[in-house]
Design a protein around this motif. Structure first.
Motif, short mmCIF file in Angstrom:
data_model
loop_
_atom_site.label_atom_id
_atom_site.label_comp_id
_atom_site.label_asym_id
_atom_site.label_seq_id
_atom_site.Cartn_x
_atom_site.Cartn_y
_atom_site.Cartn_z
N HIS A 6 -6.21 -11.93 -1.22
CA HIS A 6 -5.32 -10.92 -1.81
C HIS A 6 -6.13 -9.93 -2.63
N ILE A 7 -5.91 -8.63 -2.41
CA ILE A 7 -6.57 -7.58 -3.19
C ILE A 7 -5.53 -6.56 -3.62
N PRO A 8 -5.68 -5.98 -4.81
CA PRO A 8 -4.83 -4.85 -5.19
C PRO A 8 -5.17 -3.64 -4.31
N LEU A 9 -4.18 -2.94 -3.86
CA LEU A 9 -4.37 -1.90 -2.84
C LEU A 9 -3.80 -0.57 -3.34
N TRP A 10 -4.64 0.43 -3.44
CA TRP A 10 -4.23 1.80 -3.80
C TRP A 10 -4.22 2.64 -2.52
N ALA B 225 -0.05 -6.86 -9.37
CA ALA B 225 -1.25 -6.03 -9.22
C ALA B 225 -1.76 -5.59 -10.58
N ARG B 226 -3.08 -5.43 -10.66
CA ARG B 226 -3.68 -4.96 -11.89
C ARG B 226 -4.49 -3.70 -11.56
N ALA B 227 -4.03 -2.60 -12.07
CA ALA B 227 -4.68 -1.32 -11.75
C ALA B 227 -6.09 -1.27 -12.27
N SER B 228 -6.33 -1.92 -13.42
CA SER B 228 -7.67 -1.86 -14.00
C SER B 228 -8.71 -2.52 -13.13
N ALA B 229 -8.25 -3.34 -12.15
CA ALA B 229 -9.20 -4.08 -11.34
C ALA B 229 -9.84 -3.23 -10.28
N VAL B 230 -9.17 -2.07 -9.92
CA VAL B 230 -9.71 -1.29 -8.82
C VAL B 230 -9.89 0.18 -9.15
N ARG B 231 -9.38 0.65 -10.29
CA ARG B 231 -9.58 2.06 -10.61
C ARG B 231 -11.04 2.32 -10.94
N PRO B 232 -11.48 3.54 -10.63
CA PRO B 232 -12.86 3.88 -10.98
C PRO B 232 -13.08 3.78 -12.47
N GLY B 233 -14.29 3.46 -12.84
CA GLY B 233 -14.61 3.30 -14.24
C GLY B 233 -14.96 1.86 -14.53
N ALA C 161 -12.39 -4.45 -2.20
CA ALA C 161 -11.28 -3.96 -3.02
C ALA C 161 -11.74 -2.90 -4.01
N LEU C 162 -12.98 -2.99 -4.49
CA LEU C 162 -13.51 -1.97 -5.40
C LEU C 162 -13.92 -0.70 -4.68
N GLN C 163 -14.34 -0.82 -3.41
CA GLN C 163 -14.82 0.35 -2.68
C GLN C 163 -13.68 1.16 -2.07
#
Length: 481
Positions: free
Chosen positions: A158-162, A118-126, A58-60
């Motif tokens: 379950h993963i947040p998906l961009w 969903a939590r955007a902070s969980a997968v956005r770069p940074g 999910a992070l990659q």
């Protein structure tokens, strides 16, 4: 005074201690291996690993264009024992090899089992900021299902998906297709369970083995002692240093053996004393009968002969009874090296005058350890019985063979034998088969009883068996010299 415990109390206390130790070992292993944070006792280690890998994916994925997601999932499929697929909450496939999901799994994805925002902070770069306790998702992070034909396991995380051009993350489902959960340590590590089972076995052995060995050893000693008592050997010594029921039982058996020894020996001495005391009046009667026979008329001589016959029979009975009592008491017992062939020759010289068809097959060098007079008397009684009951049916065969440190002397006849139910009884005192009840052929009923007593006093055994098609074989077994 030392406190004593019953055997049942010891068993219950030891069982309770065993449970306490097993519980302690279980808690220690659970604390070290699982840290009491499991939702499923068996699958929680696998679930933790699945969630960790799913978070990595999910992070990659947001750092790569959507066109490369297939390559990313293929790389993870090569690194882990599973094949990865990416679906939306509506069961639409976004990445991975094209696959038709099982109907059961598709229905679950269509109903979105996670229900988490969903939590955007969980997968956005940074930098990743962990959510607060109030923001943590209460729903299940992953689940398993099993499908048949072929048998496979499916894990969904379950993963947040961009996706490309998306302003907010969607609900994504990372699907794992697993061929086997138990054959790969990634999902199920058998080592903690093996350590647990070995610990349980070790604790059980440490708790129960000394107690069980002590108990079985005591029971074995009691069994051997009671077997010796049943065989007429009352000189048993039980040194059980126990303070429970087994110890008290050993003391009771020792007292019983001592009491039986006193009773049996007293009975034997009494029997021998009576037989010895009867010898003198019977001898005087026989002398008087001889004098009376000289002065009796021809008419009176018939009655005198009848009385003499009764007195002679009484004398024979008393002499046999005296021999039996002496053999049981073991008087003047001196074991020595005895030649079997010489003893048999002496027996035949005395017993076979009226019956000459006796055939022997004995090695002249064969010796046994026995009391010479006891062996001679035993063989004489057996040969006399064979001549008396089967003398007209065929030859009497006497043979001897050596094997396994014992010499077996066999006296076999060709007579009618003995009924099978009476084979074990003919060695009892005063026992005679029904067909031998007559005085002319039945004897006193002590001949084979004397044989058994004499042979056992020499450390041997005696038995008999019927021959086919007819005949009886009496076998004496003595230690070879």
């Amino acid at each position: 005074m030392k406190r004593t415990f019953s055997l049942s109390t010891k068993i219950f206390l030891l069982a309770f201690l065993n449970l306490l130790l097993l519980g302690a070992v279980f808690l220690i292993l659970a604390r070290v291996e699982f840290r009491f944070e499991l939702r499923s006792f068996l699958l929680s280690p696998a679930r933790d690993r699945i969630l960790s890998v799913s978070r990595l994916i999910a992070l990659q994925l947001p750092t790569e264009p959507q066109s490369r997601w297939n390559e990313t999932l293929a790389q993870y499929s090569g690194s882990y024992p599973a094949e990865f697929f990416l679906f939306t909450s509506g069961a639409k496939q976004l990445a991975g090899r094209q696959i038709q999901l099982p109907a059961a799994l598709r229905q679950i994805l269509l109903h979105d089992p996670f229900h988490q925002p969903a939590r955007a902070s969980a997968v956005r770069p940074g930098p990743v900021v962990p959510p607060s306790s109030s923001e943590r998702d209460p729903g299940p992070p992953a689940f398993f299902i099993e499908t048949q034909g072929p048998r496979q396991y499916w894990a969904v995380a379950h993963i947040p998906l961009w996706t490309d051009f998306a302003k907010e993350p969607e609900h994504g489902n990372l699907v794992w297709r697993i061929n086997s959960l138990l054959n790969d340590p990634f999902y199920f590590d058998y080592r903690p369970w093996a350590a647990l089972m070995l610990s349980v076995a070790a604790v059980s052995v440490l708790c129960w083995l000394p107690f069980i060995r002590g108990l079985t050893r005591s029971i074995g000693q009691l069994t051997r002692a009671t077997g010796r008592i049943a065989g007429g050997q009352f000189d048993v010594a039980l040194n059980l240093k126990r303070r429970d029921e087994m110890g008290r039982l050993a003391e009771s058996i020792s007292r019983m053996a001592h009491r039986l020894s006193e009773l049996v020996n007293g009975q034997r001495r009494f029997l021998g004393d009576i037989a010895h005391e009867l010898c003198s009046p019977i001898a005087r009667i026989q002398v008087a009968m001889g004098i009376l026979e000289q002065h009796a008329t021809e008419d009176e001589l018939v009655y005198v002969n009848d009385v003499r016959e009764e007195v002679d029979h009484m004398s024979t009975l008393v002499n046999e009874l005296l021999s039996f009592s002496k053999a049981e008491l073991g008087a003047s017992l001196h074991l020595a090296r005895v030649n079997v062939a010489d003893t048999v020759a002496r027996v035949l010289q005395r017993e076979s005058a009226e019956f000459l068809d006796v055939r022997t097959e004995i090695n002249q060098q064969l010796d046994v350890i026995a009391e010479p007079e006891y062996l001679f008397r035993s063989l004489a009684n057996i040969v006399r019985n064979a001549i008396r009951y089967a003398g007209n049916a065929g030859p009497v065969r006497i043979s001897a063979r050596n094997g396994d440190g014992q010499v077996t002397i066999t006296v076999a006849d060709s007579g009618p034998g003995v009924p099978e139910r009476e084979l074990e009884k003919i060695f009892k005192p005063f026992y005679r088969p029904d067909q031998a009840r007559q005085r002319e052929t039945g004897g006193t009923g002590l001949g084979l009883a004397i044989v058994k007593t004499c042979i056992e006093a020499c450390g041997g055994t005696v038995g008999c068996r019927n021959l086919s098609p007819s005949g009886l074989a009496v076998e004496i077994r003595l230690p070879a010299a």
